[in-house]
Write a protein that holds these residues in place. Structure first.
Motif, mmCIF file in Angstrom:
data_model
loop_
_atom_site.group_PDB
_atom_site.id
_atom_site.type_symbol
_atom_site.label_atom_id
_atom_site.label_comp_id
_atom_site.label_asym_id
_atom_site.label_seq_id
_atom_site.Cartn_x
_atom_site.Cartn_y
_atom_site.Cartn_z
ATOM 1 N N GLY A 16 29.324 39.642 31.364
ATOM 2 C CA GLY A 16 28.803 38.386 30.857
ATOM 3 C C GLY A 16 27.578 38.566 29.974
ATOM 4 O O GLY A 16 27.164 39.688 29.674
ATOM 5 N N SER A 17 27.007 37.425 29.573
ATOM 6 C CA SER A 17 25.861 37.420 28.670
ATOM 7 C C SER A 17 24.759 36.499 29.182
ATOM 8 O O SER A 17 25.033 35.528 29.894
ATOM 9 N N LEU A 18 23.554 36.825 28.794
ATOM 10 C CA LEU A 18 22.392 35.975 29.032
ATOM 11 C C LEU A 18 21.475 36.100 27.824
ATOM 12 O O LEU A 18 21.452 37.148 27.171
ATOM 13 N N ARG A 19 20.697 35.043 27.580
ATOM 14 C CA ARG A 19 19.659 35.118 26.567
ATOM 15 C C ARG A 19 18.327 34.780 27.209
ATOM 16 O O ARG A 19 18.146 33.684 27.743
ATOM 17 N N PHE A 67 22.281 44.819 23.634
ATOM 18 C CA PHE A 67 21.151 43.901 23.626
ATOM 19 C C PHE A 67 20.612 43.760 22.192
ATOM 20 O O PHE A 67 20.627 44.727 21.424
ATOM 21 N N THR A 68 20.103 42.582 21.887
ATOM 22 C CA THR A 68 19.486 42.340 20.593
ATOM 23 C C THR A 68 18.193 41.574 20.790
ATOM 24 O O THR A 68 18.181 40.516 21.435
ATOM 25 N N ILE A 69 17.114 42.108 20.223
ATOM 26 C CA ILE A 69 15.826 41.426 20.270
ATOM 27 C C ILE A 69 15.616 40.729 18.934
ATOM 28 O O ILE A 69 15.963 41.265 17.878
ATOM 29 N N TYR A 79 13.238 36.551 21.661
ATOM 30 C CA TYR A 79 14.458 36.452 22.453
ATOM 31 C C TYR A 79 15.018 37.832 22.764
ATOM 32 O O TYR A 79 14.784 38.793 22.030
ATOM 33 N N LEU A 80 15.776 37.890 23.841
ATOM 34 C CA LEU A 80 16.557 39.079 24.140
ATOM 35 C C LEU A 80 17.964 38.604 24.479
ATOM 36 O O LEU A 80 18.188 38.018 25.541
ATOM 37 N N GLN A 81 18.876 38.830 23.551
ATOM 38 C CA GLN A 81 20.274 38.509 23.779
ATOM 39 C C GLN A 81 20.920 39.696 24.476
ATOM 40 O O GLN A 81 20.903 40.806 23.937
ATOM 41 N N MET A 82 21.465 39.461 25.639
ATOM 42 C CA MET A 82 22.064 40.530 26.442
ATOM 43 C C MET A 82 23.553 40.267 26.608
ATOM 44 O O MET A 82 23.940 39.265 27.210
ATOM 45 N N ASN A 83 24.367 41.153 26.063
ATOM 46 C CA ASN A 83 25.821 41.049 26.160
ATOM 47 C C ASN A 83 26.382 42.216 26.957
ATOM 48 O O ASN A 83 25.711 43.225 27.153
#
Length: 117
Positions: A16-19, A67-69, A79-83
């Motif tokens: 899953g993902s979280l931001r 992950f994308t910052i 932000y930290l997008q975590m996939n």
């Protein structure tokens, strides 16, 4: 005195993902480096991702490609997008800021991320 405020943590299944979001006062947000760290139980705190005033970014090898910052200068928020989350991503995630040539000295209170298998 907490000057950075994280949000967006929670419980998610593997894959899953979280931001995560981190809001900061403009003075803090404008510092040279904004970073996301994490600390799992029994482990040392580690740098996950950082974004610099120049716009450059760097990532821990364990999260590259997942992950994308990013930063929103209008909202003073990073932000930290975590996939593709994995159980080993489970940790308390902290936002931090550092002035040029200085260590990270400004920290948030942390937000828990739990990834179930």
């Amino acid at each position: 005195q907490v000057q950075l405020v994280e949000s967006g943590g929670g419980l998610v299944q593997a894959g899953g993902s979280l931001r995560l979001s981190c809001a900061a006062p403009k003075r803090i947000f404008s510092m040279n480096s904004l970073g996301w760290f994490r600390q799992a139980p029994g482990k040392q705190r580690e740098l996950v991702a950082a974004i610099y005033y120049s716009g450059m970014t760097n990532y821990a090898d364990s999260v590259k490609g997942r992950f994308t910052i990013s930063r929103d200068n209008a909202k003073n928020t990073v932000y930290l997008q975590m996939n593709s989350l994995k159980p080993e991503d489970t940790a308390v995630y902290y936002c931090a800021a550092a002035e040029l040539g200085r260590p990270y000295e400004y920290w948030g209170q942390g937000t828990q991320v739990t990834v179930s298998s």
